[in-house]
Design a protein around this motif. Structure first.
Motif, short mmCIF file in Angstrom:
data_model
loop_
_atom_site.label_atom_id
_atom_site.label_comp_id
_atom_site.label_asym_id
_atom_site.label_seq_id
_atom_site.Cartn_x
_atom_site.Cartn_y
_atom_site.Cartn_z
N ILE A 1 0.85 -1.19 0.00
CA ILE A 1 0.00 0.00 0.00
C ILE A 1 0.88 1.25 0.00
O ILE A 1 0.60 2.23 -0.69
CB ILE A 1 -0.94 0.00 1.24
N HIS A 2 1.96 1.20 0.76
CA HIS A 2 2.88 2.35 0.82
C HIS A 2 3.47 2.60 -0.56
O HIS A 2 3.54 3.74 -1.02
CB HIS A 2 3.99 2.08 1.84
N PHE A 3 3.88 1.54 -1.24
CA PHE A 3 4.48 1.69 -2.57
C PHE A 3 3.45 2.17 -3.58
O PHE A 3 3.66 3.18 -4.27
CB PHE A 3 5.09 0.36 -3.04
N TRP A 4 2.31 1.48 -3.66
CA TRP A 4 1.32 1.84 -4.69
C TRP A 4 0.67 3.17 -4.41
O TRP A 4 0.32 3.91 -5.33
CB TRP A 4 0.30 0.72 -4.85
N GLY A 5 0.51 3.49 -3.13
CA GLY A 5 -0.01 4.81 -2.76
C GLY A 5 0.88 5.90 -3.30
O GLY A 5 0.41 6.92 -3.82
N ALA A 6 2.20 5.69 -3.21
CA ALA A 6 3.14 6.70 -3.68
C ALA A 6 3.05 6.86 -5.20
O ALA A 6 3.05 7.99 -5.72
CB ALA A 6 4.56 6.31 -3.28
N LEU B 1 -9.01 0.54 -5.02
CA LEU B 1 -8.03 0.56 -6.11
C LEU B 1 -6.64 0.16 -5.60
O LEU B 1 -5.95 -0.68 -6.20
CB LEU B 1 -7.97 1.96 -6.73
N LEU B 2 -6.26 0.73 -4.44
CA LEU B 2 -4.95 0.43 -3.89
C LEU B 2 -4.81 -1.04 -3.51
O LEU B 2 -3.79 -1.67 -3.78
CB LEU B 2 -4.69 1.29 -2.65
N VAL B 3 -5.86 -1.59 -2.90
CA VAL B 3 -5.80 -3.00 -2.51
C VAL B 3 -5.69 -3.88 -3.74
O VAL B 3 -4.91 -4.83 -3.78
CB VAL B 3 -7.04 -3.37 -1.66
#
Lengths: 373, 154
Positions: free
Chosen positions: A112-117, A271-273
């Motif tokens: 989540i941290h990676f894709w959120g960024a 979307l993030l999940v």
């Protein structure tokens, strides 16, 4: 709605300036109307709700809200990851292994941290493109543009400094490529190089700790400050209004807006999940600084300058190419002021045409950079 | 620009329907918040078992080095463990830290008890409290002998 005057809210408002605190929160996208901070919260809110507001939990203004939500999510997941991450060259990779394998939901928080960024940067780019197309940089919105552009640049740096931390193969070599681009730009490049404390390989033992401090302490504070300044200017000037917009009035306007916020949160999280589960960032083995991994390019948003440097490598000296990049980035930041000076000479078309060409070139160079790398 | 009063819109919704919607929204958000809190809490809780079997099992040394009635204090990170040989066959593993205020215990050879140097608490060889302020018995560890070597399972 009549409420008990001795409620908990009143207890606090007799001891704290709640209006001021709430007003500060509004600068982070909760509710954008300006509040009279000398009045009690309820009174100030009532007054603000009487004024019609443009509902901004909808396209295209929703992008700003998404940015705030994503940054909040990045701060939360980042704080969680920092509970286990050990930022030294000897322990960084192994501690990420601990997070991914042993800690409950560790893989989830990391993904989540990676894709959120990645999503954050994508949304910021879309947002700045919208600002450009709809002219949200002309007087009096110069600062809206400048703060948004600075925020984008800060988020680039957040991503770059964060990318290297796990010291996996791609992370390491991708950062070396990124620093090649950074290093080509005069002044800024040597400053970053000095800050990174890198040696021949750009990424030294000191680099990791320095990038960690930049990533986890200095840059997030900068980003949060910029968001505050950005939303403060919007609050002072007001939102741009398109002809199809409807203004909303009344007590339920805030609640309506909060419901919108909840819907956005849900969709964003879904979307993030999905991204985290279906396209996870692989956990590679630790990078070996003595064995270059072929085919690793810089981060996707740096592919264009990377491709540009590759194209011009044989034709012009590197300092000239770097200087050109510097000029482009400076012009990007100072766009509102460039156009104003041109306007006087009656050449309104110049800036959109030049900027349009730059955007097109950027797009083509990204494709080229991806093929080279 | 057209203005619309949200309040008027709301009045058109029947109170029953509004109540249901309110309940649904609240329920959804609470469930979501609970899930969120659960993920955060599970993440913050340190992982229970170390990664590999090798890290979960601690080799102490040969059985012969410990005669009956003796105990050995094993230093393992920040978690001292007592291994006590109660008779020929039996080895007992006990936490070496008093359950009262985390003082490191001493083994009393003559009385066959673990003494706490801080507040005169004492534990028997099974970790039960004999006297003093400790509120709980000592945590036990599984001890094993293989090929004449003592192993403690963490």
């Amino acid at each position: 709605m009549s409420r008990d005057k001795s409620g908990i809210l009143d207890w606090f408002s007799r001891r704290l300036n709640l209006t001021e605190i709430f007003s500060l929160l509004t600068s982070y996208g909760l509710f954008y109307a300006e509040l009279d901070t000398r009045k009690p919260l309820r009174e100030a809110l009532d007054e603000a709700l009487e004024r019609p507001v443009v509902s901004y939990g909808r396209w295209p203004r929703v992008l700003g809200l998404i940015v705030v939500v994503l940054i909040a999510l990045e701060i939360l997941t980042g704080a969680l990851l920092s509970l286990y991450f050990l930022p030294t060259p000897q322990t960084a990779h192994a501690s990420l292994g601990t997070i991914l394998r042993d800690v409950d939901f560790g893989w989830f928080v990391h993904q989540i941290h990676f894709w959120g960024a990645q999503l954050l940067i994508a949304v910021l780019i879309v947002r700045i493109v919208r600002f450009f197309i709809q002219g949200v940089y002309r007087k009096p919105r110069e600062l809206v543009w400048v703060f948004a552009a600075l925020l984008l640049l800060v988020c680039f740096h957040l991503d770059m400094t964060g990318r290297v931390l796990p010291l996996t193969e791609t992370a390491f070599w991708s950062s070396v490529r990124a620093l090649e681009v950074v290093n080509a730009v005069p002044v800024y490049g040597s400053f970053m190089f000095f800050l990174a404390g890198g040696g021949e390989m750009f990424v030294s033992d000191l680099t990791l700790l320095r990038f960690y401090i930049l990533h986890a302490a200095i840059l997030p504070v900068l980003a949060v400050t910029l968001i505050y300044l950005h939303f403060s200017t919007i609050r002072r000037i007001g939102l741009t209004e398109a002809s199809g917009d409807r203004k909303r009035v009344g007590r339920a306007a805030l609640r309506n807006h909060l419901v919108n916020l909840a819907i956005i949160l849900t969709l964003l999280f879904a979307l993030l999940v999905t991204l985290a589960v279906l396209t996870p960032l692989p956990f590679q083995r630790e990078a070996d600084p003595y064995a270059t991994v072929p085919g690793v390019g810089p981060p996707w948003y740096l592919l264009a300058p990377f491709g540009f440097l590759e194209i011009t490598a044989g034709i012009v000296p590197q300092w000239l190419a770097g200087l050109l990049l510097f000029v482009v980035f400076s012009a990007f930041l100072a766009l509102p002021f460039l156009e104003r000076s041109r306007e006087d000479r009656g050449r309104r078309w110049a800036v959109p045409v030049i900027a349009g060409l730059v955007v097109l070139a950027w797009f083509l160079l990204t494709i080229y950079g991806a093929r080279v790398a | 620009m057209p203005e619309e009063s949200v309040d008027k819109q709301l009045e058109e919704i029947s109170p029953r329907r509004r109540k249901l919607l309110k309940w649904l929204t609240g329920g959804f958000l609470s469930l979501w918040g609970l899930g969120f809190a659960w993920v955060v809490a599970a993440f913050v809780k340190p992982p229970r078992s170390p990664r590999s079997l090798a890290e979960r099992v601690l080799k102490i040394g040969p059985v012969d080095s410990l005669s009956v009635g003796q105990a050995q204090l094993v230093r393992h990170g920040r978690e001292p463990i007592f291994v006590i040989r109660t008779d020929e066959e039996t080895l007992v593993g006990l936490a070496g830290v008093c359950s009262h205020l985390h003082c490191v215990l001493n083994w009393d050879d003559e009385q066959q008890v673990l003494d706490c140097p801080c507040h005169e608490g004492a534990f028997d060889v099974n970790g039960n409290v004999l006297k003093g302020p400790p509120p709980r018995p000592l945590k036990r560890f599984r001890v094993e002998t293989r090929l004449g070597q003592i192993y403690v399972h963490l």
